[in-house]
Motif scaffolding. Sequence first.
Motif, PDB file in Angstrom:
ATOM      1  N   TRP A  16       0.830  -1.206   0.000  1.00 15.75           N
ATOM      2  CA  TRP A  16       0.000   0.000   0.000  1.00 15.75           C
ATOM      3  C   TRP A  16       0.865   1.257   0.000  1.00 15.75           C
ATOM      4  CZ3 TRP A  16      -4.799  -0.544   3.731  1.00 15.75           C
ATOM      5  CH2 TRP A  16      -5.561  -1.647   3.339  1.00 15.75           C
ATOM      6  N   PHE A  50      -4.306   5.760   3.687  1.00 20.34           N
ATOM      7  CA  PHE A  50      -4.864   4.415   3.537  1.00 20.34           C
ATOM      8  C   PHE A  50      -6.391   4.465   3.484  1.00 20.34           C
ATOM      9  CE2 PHE A  50      -1.178   1.803   5.621  1.00 20.34           C
ATOM     10  CZ  PHE A  50      -0.395   2.054   4.504  1.00 20.34           C
ATOM     11  N   ASP A 105      -7.620   4.493  -1.680  1.00 21.36           N
ATOM     12  CA  ASP A 105      -7.747   3.160  -2.276  1.00 21.36           C
ATOM     13  C   ASP A 105      -6.391   2.477  -2.491  1.00 21.36           C
ATOM     14  OD1 ASP A 105      -9.038   0.927  -3.348  1.00 21.36           O
ATOM     15  OD2 ASP A 105      -9.010   1.744  -5.387  1.00 21.36           O
ATOM     16  N   ASN A 142      -5.295  -0.495  -1.881  1.00 20.40           N
ATOM     17  CA  ASN A 142      -5.258  -1.866  -2.409  1.00 20.40           C
ATOM     18  C   ASN A 142      -5.738  -1.935  -3.855  1.00 20.40           C
ATOM     19  OD1 ASN A 142      -8.058  -1.743  -2.227  1.00 20.40           O
ATOM     20  ND2 ASN A 142      -8.216  -3.246  -0.556  1.00 20.40           N
ATOM     21  N   GLU A 168     -10.890  -0.438   2.718  1.00 15.59           N
ATOM     22  CA  GLU A 168      -9.642  -0.407   3.481  1.00 15.59           C
ATOM     23  C   GLU A 168      -9.880  -0.099   4.967  1.00 15.59           C
ATOM     24  OE1 GLU A 168      -8.443   0.326  -0.752  1.00 15.59           O
ATOM     25  OE2 GLU A 168     -10.015   1.067   0.584  1.00 15.59           O
ATOM     26  N   VAL A 183      -7.172  -6.076   3.355  1.00 12.90           N
ATOM     27  CA  VAL A 183      -7.930  -4.857   3.635  1.00 12.90           C
ATOM     28  C   VAL A 183      -7.394  -4.110   4.851  1.00 12.90           C
ATOM     29  CG1 VAL A 183     -10.041  -5.735   2.585  1.00 12.90           C
ATOM     30  CG2 VAL A 183      -9.630  -6.125   5.025  1.00 12.90           C
ATOM     31  N   GLY A 213      -4.432  -2.117   6.759  1.00 10.21           N
ATOM     32  CA  GLY A 213      -3.216  -1.371   6.462  1.00 10.21           C
ATOM     33  C   GLY A 213      -2.124  -1.557   7.486  1.00 10.21           C
TER      34      GLY A 213
END
Length: 581
Positions: A211, A233, A237, A239, A246, A332, A334
């Motif tokens: 990320w 994060f 977005d 990911n 997230e 999902v 961080g």
Amino acid sequence: MKKFVRVGIVIILVLSFVFVGCSQENHEEAGQKPSQESEAPDASKDEVADKKESSNVTEPGTFPIVKEKETISIMIPTVDTEHDINENLLTKEMEEKTNIQIEWNEVSSEFREKVNLMFASNEYVDMVITGAGTVNRMDKAMEAQLGTQGLILPLNDLIEEQSIWFKKALEEYSELEDFITTPDGNIYALPQIDDGLHMIFPQKMWINTTWLDNLGLDMPETTDEFYDVLKAFKEQDPNQNGEDDEIPLSTCKEGANVRLDGFLMNPFIYSPGKDRMWVRDGEVILSAIEPEYKEGLKYLNKLYSEGLIYPESFTQDQTTQVNLNEHGDTPVIGAFPSMHLGYACSLSASDKWHQYQPLLPLKDSSGERLAENDLYAKYTTGFAVITKGCENPEAAFRLLDYFFSEEGTYRTLLGREGKEWVKAGPEDKNYRGEPAKFKKLDVDTDDPEYQNINWGQSFPTYRSAEGFYLDQAYPENPYDPGVPPGTGQEALLLRKSYEHQKFAQKPENVLPPLYYSQEDAEEFARLKTTINDYIEESVVKFITGDVNIDEGWDKYIQELKNIGLEDYLRIIQDAYDKSYK
């Protein structure tokens, strides 16, 4: 010798580990310290020689341990739920090697209660071995109480006269003897020694570096930078799946170093372990009542109020968090605090764990970093004891002593040379890039050939930082497709823990586990539970905003005093002063 039998009686009150209710007979026996193979002051050399000649035990460090076969009974948590330990390959090897037949008394549940019942029944096993799980271990108070009541034997003479390998551990770790010696001067239990840096520096914040790369961000180094990363994060977005799924920061309600006020509190005030206690200039400090801790809570409340902390963090368990992070095509979560990756990633079902690296300790306002130093975690105290019912404590001790040898440790932890591990080649390096001594082999544990072959961490072993952990070969790239996931994760964990070592809290600031007097032990246990429960409850309310920190702080401190804070701190300070001042 006496053997353990199940006693079919109903216990009205569950015995405590303090064993206050033991009989007067036990107290009288406790006044006579047992001594193995000790001689009267005027014993002649001929008498000593005659005793050794008549003993069934061979010379220390030699095998078999006994000349004529003997049986030793061991009470232990179930070693392998799927296999019979009597058919275990190591069980058979040790019987042949030592001439000792082990009568196993495996306990599948309620181990502590059944240990209590065994001592209360006067039907003793020869040894109690608690295994690696913290829930089953004897704490220092229990060791001292069982010892002074004569229910377990002092090991001092056995260590002096029978030990080869545990004695070497005492020589390597100068503080170990004092640490395991009870206030009456005796050592009643042998520890497990695991000096891996991941044990000593367990407080980590894992962050999704994929990320970071996707958003062009660097590893955060301060609390402000960490806040900025979490905001990114949440909003950008990271990911890259086009969904608003997230979770910037998550944790679970219990586990190893999962507290939000651990890693993230250290830039404000040192907050180690579950108890948040340390030592400053000889004074025991509870971080959770200090002004700096209040400021750290405000930071955590800021993260929560802006939607950066997952609301379920205070109720979900480890399994729920892993499933949350693993269920889709991309992670999902961080960032998450924990000792290891397994609190938010499957360690075998996928390679999502490849995306996470631990942060270095965040800098405080003066630019300094501070890593929790769990200095005494290397010693799992109360791991193995010999009971008063043991007729040949020398043989029992010698069996334990063997597993502190390199050969014994390798055999029960690694398996068989040539099968589960091999000697390292010239190309094999340890986690520091230095020549290694052994290399684990990747074996199929579903193959019966590799099942029921050892006892794992059920027996005490000796893994030193400068020995076992530097002897093992690790891959240069832990993410290489050919590297077994467990080996890759261990390599990553050790290397990152080595980086944390550079910022370790000073040893003199670490509060060691303490021995408490019989008078204080029960009160301490009660107060510890009451106070820690209230702190945990209050921390959640402060972080989530259920209680305003500025408005509720004084009431929080007053309530801690009302439930016994001052007595709690006094008991701990007194115990510390008696041992370390």
